[in-house]
Design a protein around this motif. Structure first.
Motif, PDB file in Angstrom:
ATOM      1  N   SER A   1       0.873  -1.196   0.114  1.00  0.00           N
ATOM      2  CA  SER A   1       0.178  -0.038  -0.016  1.00  0.00           C
ATOM      3  C   SER A   1       0.838   1.517   0.010  1.00  0.00           C
ATOM      4  CB  SER A   1      -0.871   0.064   1.056  1.00  0.00           C
ATOM      5  OG  SER A   1      -0.352  -0.031   2.503  1.00  0.00           O
ATOM      6  N   THR A   2       2.027   1.235  -0.833  1.00  0.00           N
ATOM      7  CA  THR A   2       2.969   2.350  -0.698  1.00  0.00           C
ATOM      8  C   THR A   2       3.322   2.311  -2.003  1.00  0.00           C
ATOM      9  OG1 THR A   2       3.996   1.847   1.566  1.00  0.00           O
ATOM     10  CG2 THR A   2       5.293   3.481   0.028  1.00  0.00           C
ATOM     11  N   LEU A   3       3.430   3.764  -2.477  1.00  0.00           N
ATOM     12  CA  LEU A   3       3.901   4.281  -4.155  1.00  0.00           C
ATOM     13  C   LEU A   3       5.101   5.046  -3.753  1.00  0.00           C
ATOM     14  CD1 LEU A   3       0.474   4.989  -5.913  1.00  0.00           C
ATOM     15  CD2 LEU A   3       2.289   2.934  -6.222  1.00  0.00           C
ATOM     16  N   MET A   4       6.212   4.984  -4.537  1.00  0.00           N
ATOM     17  CA  MET A   4       7.548   5.558  -4.359  1.00  0.00           C
ATOM     18  C   MET A   4       7.390   6.900  -5.521  1.00  0.00           C
ATOM     19  SD  MET A   4       9.008   4.384  -1.999  1.00  0.00           S
ATOM     20  CE  MET A   4       9.240   2.698  -1.135  1.00  0.00           C
ATOM     21  N   TYR A   5       8.072   7.906  -4.876  1.00  0.00           N
ATOM     22  CA  TYR A   5       8.111   9.244  -5.618  1.00  0.00           C
ATOM     23  C   TYR A   5       9.542   9.186  -6.546  1.00  0.00           C
ATOM     24  CZ  TYR A   5       7.051  14.182  -5.899  1.00  0.00           C
ATOM     25  OH  TYR A   5       6.582  15.476  -6.260  1.00  0.00           O
ATOM     26  N   MET A   6       9.420   8.939  -7.811  1.00  0.00           N
ATOM     27  CA  MET A   6      10.425   8.751  -8.660  1.00  0.00           C
ATOM     28  C   MET A   6      10.319   9.826  -9.774  1.00  0.00           C
ATOM     29  SD  MET A   6      11.515   5.460  -8.502  1.00  0.00           S
ATOM     30  CE  MET A   6      10.894   3.742  -7.736  1.00  0.00           C
ATOM     31  N   GLU A   7      11.767   9.753 -10.140  1.00  0.00           N
ATOM     32  CA  GLU A   7      11.956  10.956 -11.256  1.00  0.00           C
ATOM     33  C   GLU A   7      11.590  10.297 -12.648  1.00  0.00           C
ATOM     34  OE1 GLU A   7      15.320  13.819 -13.556  1.00  0.00           O
ATOM     35  OE2 GLU A   7      15.819  12.723 -11.544  1.00  0.00           O
ATOM     36  N   ASP A   8      10.529  10.699 -13.392  1.00  0.00           N
ATOM     37  CA  ASP A   8      10.039   9.651 -14.301  1.00  0.00           C
ATOM     38  C   ASP A   8      10.989   9.395 -15.650  1.00  0.00           C
ATOM     39  OD1 ASP A   8      10.255  12.255 -15.906  1.00  0.00           O
ATOM     40  OD2 ASP A   8       8.210  11.882 -16.916  1.00  0.00           O
ATOM     41  N   ILE A   9      12.188  10.009 -15.908  1.00  0.00           N
ATOM     42  CA  ILE A   9      12.929  10.067 -16.995  1.00  0.00           C
ATOM     43  C   ILE A   9      13.886   8.832 -16.525  1.00  0.00           C
ATOM     44  CG2 ILE A   9      14.740  11.000 -18.259  1.00  0.00           C
ATOM     45  CD1 ILE A   9      13.537  13.806 -17.984  1.00  0.00           C
ATOM     46  N   SER A  10      14.295   8.788 -15.225  1.00  0.00           N
ATOM     47  CA  SER A  10      15.471   7.925 -14.969  1.00  0.00           C
ATOM     48  C   SER A  10      14.788   6.893 -13.979  1.00  0.00           C
ATOM     49  CB  SER A  10      16.511   8.623 -14.241  1.00  0.00           C
ATOM     50  OG  SER A  10      16.098   9.193 -13.199  1.00  0.00           O
ATOM     51  N   ALA A  11      13.705   6.873 -13.645  1.00  0.00           N
ATOM     52  CA  ALA A  11      13.015   5.797 -12.732  1.00  0.00           C
ATOM     53  C   ALA A  11      13.659   5.672 -11.555  1.00  0.00           C
ATOM     54  CB  ALA A  11      12.808   4.697 -13.497  1.00  0.00           C
ATOM     55  N   GLN A  12      14.608   6.644 -11.214  1.00  0.00           N
ATOM     56  CA  GLN A  12      15.279   6.935 -10.102  1.00  0.00           C
ATOM     57  C   GLN A  12      14.499   7.118  -8.639  1.00  0.00           C
ATOM     58  OE1 GLN A  12      18.995   6.696  -9.733  1.00  0.00           O
ATOM     59  NE2 GLN A  12      19.005   5.739 -11.949  1.00  0.00           N
TER      60      GLN A  12
END
Length: 162
Positions: free
Chosen positions: A127-138
């Motif tokens: 039940s957790t989603l992570m904050y990622m930079e969309d270009i690098s998926a980091q």
């Protein structure tokens, strides 16, 4: 079974339909929380405002939310995200990894670079989603949010559940 049957509409043109019975619908509210993977950061964060709405249609969940929080101290270079989603994610696993929920978010009151695009991405079931930079998926954006008062995130995510 019970529900609304769409059997008379025919199957998909390109696909493998497994059910034409809509047997679950629900809408309501939920309480999103900021998530820091580092337990010290999690303990130093305080939600100031938290609002969430959801709609469940079959096994697809659509959520919208607003979070406002503060963090004392210096955040670690660790994952940050949103937790406490109303339904557990059930991602599809393939040779390319988990294909779980993904959604768009907006933020303010943070030290993040405003010219970069960010997304919330599932790290698997749960039940957790992570904050990622969309270009690098980091991931590991916790320290880039900074330690501020009144950080804000608005979001909208769609994901599968069991």
């Amino acid at each position: 079974g019970h529900g609304i049957s769409f059997a008379a509409t025919g199957g998909p043109t390109n696909g493998t339909g497994t059910s034409e019975l809509l047997d679950d619908y629900e809408e309501g509210t939920w309480s999103p929380q900021i998530y820091y993977q580092n337990s010290g950061d999690q303990g130093d964060s305080t939600n100031l405002a938290s609002y969430g709405w959801y709609q469940l249609v079959g096994n697809v969940v659509h959520v919208s939310f607003f979070l406002r929080w503060t963090l004392t101290g210096s955040a670690a270079n660790d994952n940050i995200g949103v937790k406490n989603f109303p339904f557990t994610q059930n991602p599809v696993t393939s040779t390319y990894g988990d294909a779980g929920g993904v959604g768009s978010i907006s933020h303010s009151g943070t030290d993040l670079n405003s010219t970069d695009a960010y997304v919330l991405k599932s790290a698997g079931s749960g039940s957790t989603l992570m904050y990622m930079e969309d270009i690098s998926a980091q991931g590991n954006r916790g320290n880039e949010f900074g330690a501020n008062t009144g950080m804000r995130v608005w979001g909208s995510v769609t994901y599968r559940t069991s």
